[in-house]
Design an enzyme around this catalytic site. Structure first.
Site, PDB file in Angstrom:
ATOM      1  N   GLU A 188      -5.613  -8.052   5.387  1.00  0.00           N
ATOM      2  CA  GLU A 188      -5.672  -6.692   5.978  1.00  0.00           C
ATOM      3  C   GLU A 188      -6.111  -6.961   7.567  1.00  0.00           C
ATOM      4  O   GLU A 188      -5.708  -5.983   8.115  1.00  0.00           O
ATOM      5  CB  GLU A 188      -6.817  -5.974   5.347  1.00  0.00           C
ATOM      6  CG  GLU A 188      -6.265  -5.555   3.944  1.00  0.00           C
ATOM      7  CD  GLU A 188      -5.275  -4.639   3.754  1.00  0.00           C
ATOM      8  OE1 GLU A 188      -4.716  -4.023   4.622  1.00  0.00           O
ATOM      9  OE2 GLU A 188      -4.942  -4.129   2.601  1.00  0.00           O
ATOM     10  N   ASP A 324       4.654  -8.141  -2.268  1.00  0.00           N
ATOM     11  CA  ASP A 324       5.523  -7.464  -1.309  1.00  0.00           C
ATOM     12  C   ASP A 324       5.893  -7.989   0.191  1.00  0.00           C
ATOM     13  O   ASP A 324       7.125  -8.636   0.320  1.00  0.00           O
ATOM     14  CB  ASP A 324       5.069  -5.944  -1.033  1.00  0.00           C
ATOM     15  CG  ASP A 324       3.836  -5.873  -0.721  1.00  0.00           C
ATOM     16  OD1 ASP A 324       3.003  -6.713  -0.456  1.00  0.00           O
ATOM     17  OD2 ASP A 324       3.316  -4.719  -0.971  1.00  0.00           O
ATOM     18  N   GLU A 438       2.014   7.289  -6.846  1.00  0.00           N
ATOM     19  CA  GLU A 438       1.867   5.763  -6.452  1.00  0.00           C
ATOM     20  C   GLU A 438       2.488   4.975  -7.541  1.00  0.00           C
ATOM     21  O   GLU A 438       3.063   3.897  -7.117  1.00  0.00           O
ATOM     22  CB  GLU A 438       0.205   5.575  -6.691  1.00  0.00           C
ATOM     23  CG  GLU A 438      -0.486   6.162  -5.463  1.00  0.00           C
ATOM     24  CD  GLU A 438      -0.504   4.788  -4.449  1.00  0.00           C
ATOM     25  OE1 GLU A 438       0.427   4.662  -3.596  1.00  0.00           O
ATOM     26  OE2 GLU A 438      -1.144   3.636  -4.494  1.00  0.00           O
ATOM     27  N   GLU A 500       5.577   3.610   2.950  1.00  0.00           N
ATOM     28  CA  GLU A 500       6.937   2.794   2.526  1.00  0.00           C
ATOM     29  C   GLU A 500       8.268   3.423   2.511  1.00  0.00           C
ATOM     30  O   GLU A 500       9.271   3.035   2.854  1.00  0.00           O
ATOM     31  CB  GLU A 500       6.651   2.009   1.173  1.00  0.00           C
ATOM     32  CG  GLU A 500       5.298   0.878   1.356  1.00  0.00           C
ATOM     33  CD  GLU A 500       4.453   1.427   1.256  1.00  0.00           C
ATOM     34  OE1 GLU A 500       3.896   2.714   0.894  1.00  0.00           O
ATOM     35  OE2 GLU A 500       3.030   0.838   1.888  1.00  0.00           O
TER      36      GLU A 500
HETATM   37  C1  DMJ Z   1      -0.455  -1.143   4.603  1.00  0.00           C
HETATM   38  O1  DMJ Z   1      -1.516  -1.669   4.876  1.00  0.00           O
HETATM   39  C2  DMJ Z   1       0.765  -2.126   4.620  1.00  0.00           C
HETATM   40  O2  DMJ Z   1       1.887  -1.459   4.788  1.00  0.00           O
HETATM   41  C3  DMJ Z   1       0.679  -3.133   3.542  1.00  0.00           C
HETATM   42  O3  DMJ Z   1       1.738  -4.077   3.661  1.00  0.00           O
HETATM   43  C4  DMJ Z   1       0.778  -2.452   2.243  1.00  0.00           C
HETATM   44  N1  DMJ Z   1      -0.235  -1.206   1.985  1.00  0.00           N
HETATM   45  C5  DMJ Z   1      -0.309  -0.363   3.364  1.00  0.00           C
HETATM   46  C6  DMJ Z   1       0.378   0.902   2.960  1.00  0.00           C
HETATM   47  O4  DMJ Z   1       0.756   1.317   1.956  1.00  0.00           O
END
Ligand code: DMJ
EC number: 3.2.1.-
Length: 598
Positions: A188, A324, A438, A500
């Site tokens: 993060e 992902d 979600e 997304e």
């Molecule tokens: C973001 O912090 C980034 O896109 C991450 O890859 C996935 N989660 C969140 C957004 O949903």
């Protein structure tokens, strides 16, 4: 059948566990107390952290590395960058009416961003997040002003230069040598803080931002200071700061170890210091060596062992949550390296072959739409079982396939990208609030090429999953489940302002030039705006299957960093952050693609 049922339930439970684990945005072990605000000292020199409160601040550049890379530092690839194929559609001159509508929409998005920014500045400045209902500040990301750092490049792109310039000064006051948190999430911090600073630097040329990015890089580099140079992804900052021994963990989410490549590569490119590129290349080498050795060859499991450098053992696979951005970054890192490292092409192509074969399914819908979704796979021996799940998080995959298809000249991937994005747009429309939840389950077609809506079969599947059966009529309680047609369950009804879906819609628009994507984006924006708008900003929602979803007092930094940025960009001229010039990191921070000199 009994076995399938048992494993089906297990997969749902496991998916739910993993999902909860992931979706809480990797909270730190204990909520850190708020740091003092610093908005009264706009004239303090850059890079001077606030002092005088007696707290310990580490100068990471001076703390000795215990496991240094001495003789075998891996250099950045050399040579002239290759020219990549054209990514964006050749846009023609715009019709004046379409231009007027587009610009009006763009200004609506900007207005909302400014409202959020102003509230953050007034009420939560220098804190990670603003709570958009109560107006309180919160610090779930180390207390390093996550919203401020994450939103910097959006300010620049939206031409809010005054706000940008004044924010640069305060960025200098963030102390990356100190956190009240016990543990730091390296992923993060990399995607939000390092990515945010690098992109803001690249756009503005403001050297103070690069200096600050380097400070973050020096800190994060210490998370790699382990005997095998694999990083600790949930990292004990203070343990490292005191020079204690550390080693990588045995249980690591693959997304957290696999998605550091873009930011670390860019930092090395910009500073000309190869050590960050070296650090992530050692991880890439493990992905490369073991790509063919996993239980679903081509992909890696959700959980990997960094301590033993073994990415092969586990049995759950997905391109969605917890995995992902590992997949997202292969094609993008290839582009960022000017096409000079073929390993990223290989990693992309082989993993996508497997993902196409094993994770994709066609959802059955009343419209008989020819669309795709990517679910979760579990292996047992040579058998694979697919859970037909749809997560908001996996909606990035449409953009990933479409972009990868362009970069590597594979039209099939562009088509897959379109079909994945179609499902996300459909899911937004199908939900009563106009926003997809979600996590949900869809009814999977038995056959990819021929799939006609069968309401009776769908209802039976819903009843089976929900166990709503009663003696008289097993289908009669279905209405109480509040499921749009085609959904067989909703495991998590929230919407937490995620980007997304609009991310993939934006990429599809820039690649195809089709206005249908702008129309879809506007429907999404108006629905989100209608339900999430508060006096101070935008709030997450507890249940999008309700007509009036209850709000939750949370506004994650990705709302201003990603979601609003993509909404703004889809209504901007196509040369604003063109996909021919930039690749976005997973937090929507654009990095410039190196170009051959001509
Ligand atoms: C973001 O912090 C980034 O896109 C991450 O890859 C996935 N989660 C969140 C957004 O949903």
């Amino acid at each position: 059948m009994a076995l399938l049922k048992r494993y089906g339930l297990y997969m749902v439970a496991a998916a739910f566990f993993f999902y909860m684990f992931y979706s809480l945005s990797f909270p730190y072990e204990s909520a850190p107390p708020p740091q003092p605000g610093h908005n009264d000292a706009d004239d303090a020199p850059i890079n001077e952290a606030p002092k005088g409160d007696g707290r310990k601040s580490y100068d990471w550049s001076k703390i000795p590395i215990q496991h240094p890379v001495v003789s075998d530092m891996i250099p950045l690839p050399t040579g002239a960058p290759k020219a990549l194929p054209k990514i964006q559609h050749e846009f023609k001159e715009e019709d004046p009416t379409a231009k007027h509508i587009r610009e009006t929409r763009r200004e609506e998005v900007k207005k909302q961003f400014l409202k959020c920014w102003t509230s953050y500045r007034q009420k939560a400045w220098m804190h990670d997040e603003l709570e958009p209902i109560s107006g309180k500040a919160t610090d779930p990301f180390g207390g390093w002003a996550a919203t401020l750092v994450d939103a910097m490049d959006t300010l620049w792109i939206m031409d809010l230069k005054e706000e940008f310039t004044s924010a640069v000064t305060d960025i200098g006051k963030i102390d990356f040598g100190y956190t009240p948190a016990e543990k730091i999430n390296v992923f993060e911090t990399t995607i939000r803080h390092l990515g945010g600073l690098l992109a803001a630097y690249e756009l503005s040329g403001e050297e103070r931002l690069l200096k600050k990015a380097k400070e973050v890089g020096e800190m994060l580099y210490h998370a790699f200071d382990t005997p095998n140079r694999m990083p600790i992804t949930r990292w004990d900052f203070h343990n490292a700061g005191q020079g204690n021994k550390q080693e990588a963990d045995e249980t690591v989410l693959v997304a957290e170890i696999g998605s550091l490549t873009m930011e670390f590569t860019r930092l090395s490119q910009l500073t000309k210091d190869p050590k960050w590129y070296d650090a992530i290349t050692r991880i890439t080498q493990v992905f490369d060596r073991q790509q063919d050795m996993t239980k679903l060859r081509g992909m890696w499991p959700i959980v990997v062992n960094a301590k033993k450098r073994d990415f092969t053992k586990d049995t759950s696979f997905t391109i969605a949550a917890m995995a992902d951005s590992t997949y997202e970054y292969f094609a993008k890192t290839y582009a960022l390296l000017g096409g000079l490292d073929p390993v990223y092409k290989k990693l992309y192509e082989q993993s996508m072959d497997t993902a196409i074969k094993h994770t994709l399914f066609r959802p059955m819908t009343p419209e008989n739409a020819d669309m795709l979704m990517s679910g979760m796979v579990r292996t047992e021996g040579t058998n694979t079982m697919l859970l037909p799940e749809m997560q908001h998080l996996v909606c990035y995959a449409g953009g990933m396939f479409a972009l990868g298809g362009k970069i590597f000249e594979n039209p099939e991937h562009v088509t897959i990208g379109r079909k994945l994005t179609d499902t996300c747009v459909w899911a937004y429309k199908a939900s009563p609030a106009g926003i997809m939840p979600e996590v949900s389950q869809l009814y999977k077609c038995a056959n990819m090429s021929d799939c006609t809506w069968d309401e009776k079969a769908w209802k039976e599947e819903v009843a089976r999953r929900a166990d709503v059966g009663n003696e008289d009529d097993p289908l009669k309680n279905i209405a109480n489940l509040r499921l749009p047609l085609g959904f067989t369950a909703i495991n998590d009804r929230r919407y937490i302002l995620r980007p997304e879906a609009i991310e993939s819609v934006f990429i599809m628009y820039r690649i195809t030039g089709l206005q249908q994507w702008q129309a879809a984006a506007w429907d999404m924006f108006t629905a989100i705006q209608k339900h999430t708008d508060t006096d101070l900003g935008n709030a997450a929602l507890a249940d999008v299957s309700a007509d009036n979803p209850p709000k939750v007092d949370s506004m994650e930094s990705f709302w201003m960093a990603e979601t609003l940025k993509y909404f703004y960009l889809i209504f901007s001229e196509p040369d604003v952050i063109s996909l021919d010039d930039y690749v976005f990191n997973t937090e929507a921070h654009p990095f410039k693609i190196p170009k051959p000199k001509n």
